[in-house]
Write a protein that holds these residues in place. Structure first.
Motif, PDB file in Angstrom:
ATOM      1  N   LEU A 146      -6.118   1.498  -3.687  1.00  0.00           N
ATOM      2  CA  LEU A 146      -6.130   2.865  -3.144  1.00  0.00           C
ATOM      3  C   LEU A 146      -7.466   3.550  -3.412  1.00  0.00           C
ATOM      4  CD1 LEU A 146      -2.631   4.257  -4.208  1.00  0.00           C
ATOM      5  CD2 LEU A 146      -3.293   3.215  -2.026  1.00  0.00           C
ATOM      6  N   ARG A 147      -7.837   4.408  -2.493  1.00  0.00           N
ATOM      7  CA  ARG A 147      -9.060   5.196  -2.606  1.00  0.00           C
ATOM      8  C   ARG A 147      -8.715   6.657  -2.468  1.00  0.00           C
ATOM      9  NH1 ARG A 147     -13.978   2.977  -4.016  1.00  0.00           N
ATOM     10  NH2 ARG A 147     -13.512   0.779  -3.826  1.00  0.00           N
ATOM     11  N   ASP A 148      -9.487   7.482  -3.129  1.00  0.00           N
ATOM     12  CA  ASP A 148      -9.399   8.908  -2.833  1.00  0.00           C
ATOM     13  C   ASP A 148     -10.514   9.271  -1.884  1.00  0.00           C
ATOM     14  OD1 ASP A 148      -7.257  10.346  -4.068  1.00  0.00           O
ATOM     15  OD2 ASP A 148      -8.045   9.653  -5.983  1.00  0.00           O
ATOM     16  N   GLN A 159      -4.219   4.947   4.388  1.00  0.00           N
ATOM     17  CA  GLN A 159      -4.591   4.458   3.058  1.00  0.00           C
ATOM     18  C   GLN A 159      -5.224   3.068   3.142  1.00  0.00           C
ATOM     19  OE1 GLN A 159      -4.717   6.195   0.350  1.00  0.00           O
ATOM     20  NE2 GLN A 159      -3.736   7.982   1.287  1.00  0.00           N
ATOM     21  N   ARG A 186       1.294   6.740  -6.897  1.00  0.00           N
ATOM     22  CA  ARG A 186       0.161   7.609  -7.224  1.00  0.00           C
ATOM     23  C   ARG A 186       0.516   9.074  -6.957  1.00  0.00           C
ATOM     24  NH1 ARG A 186      -5.561   7.200  -4.030  1.00  0.00           N
ATOM     25  NH2 ARG A 186      -4.227   7.967  -2.341  1.00  0.00           N
ATOM     26  N   VAL A 243       0.842  -1.201   0.000  1.00  0.00           N
ATOM     27  CA  VAL A 243       0.000   0.000   0.000  1.00  0.00           C
ATOM     28  C   VAL A 243       0.881   1.258   0.000  1.00  0.00           C
ATOM     29  CG1 VAL A 243      -1.622   1.358   1.386  1.00  0.00           C
ATOM     30  CG2 VAL A 243      -2.016  -1.087   1.036  1.00  0.00           C
ATOM     31  N   PHE A 259      -5.557  -4.236  -1.230  1.00  0.00           N
ATOM     32  CA  PHE A 259      -6.026  -2.967  -0.678  1.00  0.00           C
ATOM     33  C   PHE A 259      -5.926  -1.868  -1.734  1.00  0.00           C
ATOM     34  CE2 PHE A 259      -4.765  -5.541   2.906  1.00  0.00           C
ATOM     35  CZ  PHE A 259      -5.795  -5.336   3.806  1.00  0.00           C
ATOM     36  N   ARG A 305       0.828  12.378  -9.563  1.00  0.00           N
ATOM     37  CA  ARG A 305       0.033  13.597  -9.384  1.00  0.00           C
ATOM     38  C   ARG A 305       0.895  14.842  -9.212  1.00  0.00           C
ATOM     39  NH1 ARG A 305      -4.575  11.198  -5.266  1.00  0.00           N
ATOM     40  NH2 ARG A 305      -5.819  10.226  -6.906  1.00  0.00           N
TER      41      ARG A 305
END
Lengths: 334, 379
Positions: free
Chosen positions: B8-10, B294, A238, A231, B6, A242
């Motif tokens: 990722l999410r915003d 996260q 990510r 993770v 898992f 960005r």
């Protein structure tokens, strides 16, 4: 983008399953360059995968790179493909068209895996990038990873360019940290699988050792560390997509810290469960765990990256701590 | 082995505006909270606070408007939870209702139950307790013995529940009770049912139990022929185990499983500036916190999509508990007591003690790791 990412990761997994077996890894450690593996990686266009299409690459981002590097780690890939990808990306970022073939990535103070096979070397100190063709390499070998690890003898650069601001003054170190964190996360996935498999087959006291709660508790903790490393790496990739490498310094640092800690804890647990057989040269476990240990130190150990995060947080103070943690991926309220 | 993923999410687009509202509210309301408040946070209890939270629409945020809910997303709710926990707000009087009792009633309750309970939970007026553990049934929960026998118009309950947080201040409990004997010792998960129990029922005695800090946080509840009307059965008779374990995905997934001690880091940070070991130690904590956040967000996203990520939640809770327990120890290793303000030392002392509960409540570390091990394929 994520379809392309999944497809490429699958390709890399397949390539390495075929071409990076323990015998190849051992031969590479003894100094035999895995030419067939490298040639296939080149045929797939992987070394230039992060270079924009206009400069002959595939135009992938850092998030894609992190996923691919994690796949390299899953197989303890015995070629410096990740370094070459990062080197090409930095050169391209500075407007230098990357050459074909293996490009070494120079990090402060570090010997370079398989430098002797690299036609070129990329350096990126202080927001500049430079392309070199080293005149010679002082050959050496990594103490822990055992791979060839060489130091370049430099002449004048072939090309130089300025990196855009989003790369920051530490671009090579940041890319290297993301690479090493991702490889650790990948290798941890593999050693966890190997160890679960071993625990389910190795019998003592008349039953598989995986049936003992003491062993189950260790491996459950290991699974938590493996998940955290994955993770943290995905989050760093990510963030770099960005905000560029410099804008993702916090996430990359966090990934290096978490993956490094997970690597230490994970390697400790998988060796404990494997016991004596895992301590032998014959068993393939150490092909992964030795690399995990080496990658923890690559592009800066946890301590260095933790200090960066801590220094910044202490300077900002307690009143900003939570707000800073939550604002990174959010547009501020109007 | 299907490994746990898992993705990722915003956080949702509404997050920044929501945070701004919450931070203004919490800064004002929490101005004079003594260290005891953040040290207990969601194990604390403050009805006035919960009513204020209810007024602002921050309880039952995702529930249908028909019952007074906000019909907002699970991730918007997540933002509210993490803002509350980051400052250690005393959310206990509405936390259980919002987190698990309300969702259970919404999912499996009768229309009558929904109309009776949900609006009051939403207003912050009705506090719920969890009735699971018993004196002889902790980790081996299914062995519980508190019994509900069928009588005309309802059920007669006898037995004991224990470790029930704030029960002496709550209004109702969702109790898991045995309504039929287990067919055999291996099938003890059968014959259990869930009930809404009025904590002011006759025959019900609540005895506060002091915790090691000296606070009356939890309780023992004795049922002596307590009558529970038929209308208070939740879901299906005999289906209580499945219902209760589905609830655990909600109970274990939230940010309260890694943020419990974060207010200490916030409070202590400025006083660590002169300590040479602080940058590395603080950096390691923040790297973990950001990663756990996260992971926790990822599970919240799975819940939003209607999944029941019980195993993922167990893993995040276990990893989160490790972090929130390590934090006070790390801070302790950095502070110089002679130069540290008394309120920081007080919070540190309280959290050193309270932290022991983190890896016990909601499933012990050993039980969670057993769940993870089974997921890994170990038998």
């Amino acid at each position: 983008m994520s379809d392309i990412r999944d497809m490429l990761v699958e390709q890399v997994d397949r390539l390495l399953s075929d071409r990076a077996d323990p015998a190849t890894l051992r031969a590479a450690e003894a100094g035999t360059w895995p030419e067939a593996l490298w040639a296939e990686a080149e045929a797939l266009g992987l070394p230039l995968a992060l270079v924009p299409e206009g400069m002959g690459g595939t135009g992938l981002g850092w998030g894609d790179a992190a996923a691919l590097w994690q796949a390299l780690g899953r197989h303890a890939a015995p070629i410096p493909l990740g370094e070459s990808m990062a080197a090409a990306a930095l050169l391209a970022g500075a407007g230098i068209t990357p050459p074909t073939g293996l490009i070494a990535l120079g990090l402060p103070g570090e010997a370079i895996a398989w430098g002797r096979r690299a036609g070129h070397l990329a350096l990126a100190p202080g927001g500049e990038a430079a392309l070199h063709a080293p005149t010679d390499w002082q050959q050496g070998r990594g103490l822990i990873a055992r791979e060839p690890a060489d130091r370049p003898v430099l002449g004048a650069p072939l090309a130089e360019g300025r990196l855009p601001g989003a790369y920051g003054p530490d671009a090579a170190l940041l890319a290297g940290a993301l690479l090493n964190a991702a490889r650790i996360a990948g290798a941890l996935e593999t050693v966890l699988l190997m160890t679960v498999d071993y625990a389910n087959t190795r019998k003592q006291f008349g039953r598989p050792i995986g049936g003992f709660q003491a062993v189950q508790q260790l491996l459950a903790r290991c699974a938590g560390e493996v998940a955290a490393a994955g993770v943290a790496v995905a989050n760093a990739g990510r963030a770099a997509d960005r905000r560029g490498l410099a804008g993702a310094e916090f996430e990359i640092a966090a990934a290096k810290v978490v993956a490094g800690e997970a690597g230490g804890t994970g390697a400790e647990i998988v060796h404990q469960v494997h016991a004596a057989i895992g301590f032998t040269d014959d068993h393939p476990l150490h092909l992964f765990t030795r690399r995990i240990w080496a990658w923890r130190d690559g592009a800066g150990p946890e301590r260095l990256w933790a200090r960066r995060i801590g220094d910044a947080a202490l300077a900002r103070g307690g009143a900003h701590l939570w707000a800073d943690l939550t604002s990174r991926d959010e547009e501020p309220a109007a | 082995m299907p490994s746990l993923q898992f993705p990722l999410r915003d956080t949702p687009a509404e997050a920044p505006a929501l945070r701004a509202e919450l931070r203004a509210f919490l800064a004002e309301t929490g101005r004079d909270w003594p260290p005891m408040v953040p040290a207990y946070s969601w194990m604390g209890f403050d009805r006035d606070f919960s009513r204020e939270v209810g007024k602002r629409g921050w309880i039952g945020m995702t529930w249908p408007k028909a019952y007074g809910g906000g019909e907002r997303t699970a991730l918007e709710r997540y933002v509210v939870l993490e803002e509350m926990l980051a400052v250690g707000a005393p959310v206990g009087a509405h936390w259980i209702g919002d987190r698990q009792s309300g969702p259970l009633i919404l999912r499996l309750g009768t229309e009558e139950q929904r109309r009776e309970f949900l609006p009051r939970i939403i207003r912050g007026e009705m506090a719920f307790a969890i009735g699971l553990s018993e004196p002889d049934s902790g980790s081996d929960l299914a062995s519980l013995r508190t019994k509900a026998e069928k009588v005309p118009g309802g059920w007669k309950v006898n037995g004991r529940k224990v470790w029930t947080s704030s029960a002496h201040r709550c209004d109702f409990m969702i109790a898991l009770l045995r309504t039929a004997p287990a067919p055999d010792p291996k099938a003890k998960h059968q014959g259990l049912s869930q009930f809404l129990v009025d904590l002011r029922s006759s025959g019900l005695t609540i005895r506060p139990i002091l915790d090691l800090v000296g606070q009356d946080g939890f309780n023992e509840i004795t049922f002596d022929d307590v009558f529970v009307p038929d209308a208070m059965l939740v879901g299906q008779e005999g289906n209580g185990w499945e219902q209760a374990t589905a609830e655990l995905a909600f109970e274990r997934a939230g940010p309260e499983r890694y943020l419990s001690s974060l207010p200490l880091l916030t409070e202590a940070l400025n006083d660590l500036r002169a300590e040479p070991a602080a940058p590395e130690a603080v950096g390691r904590l923040l790297a973990r916190a950001a990663t756990l956040r996260q992971m926790s967000l990822s599970v919240a996203g799975m819940l939003q999509e209607g999944h029941t990520p019980a195993r993922e939640a167990a893993l995040v809770k276990d990893a989160g508990n490790d972090f929130e327990q390590a934090l006070p120890e790390t801070i302790r290793g950095l502070v110089d007591p002679a130069r540290t303000p008394p309120q920081v030392l007080e919070m540190l002392g309280l959290m050193t003690m309270v932290a022991r509960s983190y890896s016990l409540r909601g499933g012990t570390r050993e039980i969670l790791r057993g769940i993870i091990a089974r997921q890994l394929g170990l038998r």
